[in-house]
Design an enzyme around this catalytic site. Sequence first.
Site, PDB file in Angstrom:
ATOM      1  CE  LYS A 189      -4.357   1.011   2.402  1.00  0.00           C
ATOM      2  NZ  LYS A 189      -5.046   0.792   3.675  1.00  0.00           N
TER       3      LYS A 189
HETATM    4  O1  G3P Z   1      -8.963   1.756   4.523  1.00  0.00           O
HETATM    5  C1  G3P Z   1      -8.791   3.073   4.946  1.00  0.00           C
HETATM    6  C2  G3P Z   1      -9.563   3.266   6.192  1.00  0.00           C
HETATM    7  O2  G3P Z   1      -8.997   2.506   7.198  1.00  0.00           O
HETATM    8  C3  G3P Z   1      -9.708   4.653   6.652  1.00  0.00           C
HETATM    9  O3  G3P Z   1     -10.848   4.659   7.424  1.00  0.00           O
HETATM   10  O4  G3P Z   1     -12.429   5.471   9.078  1.00  0.00           O
HETATM   11  O5  G3P Z   1      -9.973   6.007   9.282  1.00  0.00           O
HETATM   12  O6  G3P Z   1     -11.363   7.085   7.522  1.00  0.00           O
HETATM   13  P1  G3P Z   1     -11.170   5.879   8.382  1.00  0.00           P
END
Ligand code: G3P
Length: 217
Positions: free
Chosen positions: A83
């Site tokens: 990633k």
């Molecule tokens: O896959 C990316 C994700 O983990 C981000 O999620 O909820 O931190 O915006 P969030």
Amino acid sequence: MKFFVDTAEIDAIAELNDLGMVDGVTTNPSLIKKSGRDIIEVTKEICDLVDGPVSAEVTATDADTMIAEGRKLLEIADNIAVKVPLTWDGLKACKTLSDGGAMVNVTLCFSANQALLAAKAGATFISPFIGRLDDINLDGMDLIEDIRTIYDNYGFNTQILAASIRSVNHILDSARIGADVITAPPGVIKNMINHPLTDKGLDAFLKDIAAADIKIL
Ligand code: G3P
């Protein structure tokens, strides 16, 4: 549609994996920090558990170090997807690693133009962050829709991996639009089963089973 689980918690991955709900796993530095585990160790454990792609994120910001980190991550298992962030250095690393046959997930995508660049750099997955766009009063689903249209217009093979999923409606909308993959926290995937009419209907059936003493075994 493929389901990836967005977590580095082994027990949560295993529970959903046993039900056939896990086509892959995504992690990021925040999720690794939350797990309290060593990145290499926990990523190896996840790769042993799950057959599909397991995204592990680089920590560097310059292309050369990202490539070196990516190669180290690739040694963990055959199902690693490296990633990288959506920067010029990230795209350079994406191009080099994907030219070498590695799966690459380009993350932190917030515009269709960024997604177009990632596809041209050979990304296996593009990760548009829906929830974080919603957080600033933009519509994350518009982005998924735009990327779908653009990739289909030109036949790009890069898979749209809808990320930063916060609700079951994000999953439903992603499925309607035709995102190839969603990655969501285990709790959000588990919430997909909830419906009050299912609970109400089962309650009624259970009452009748008790009243009529219906037995099968
Ligand atoms: O896959 C990316 C994700 O983990 C981000 O999620 O909820 O931190 O915006 P969030």
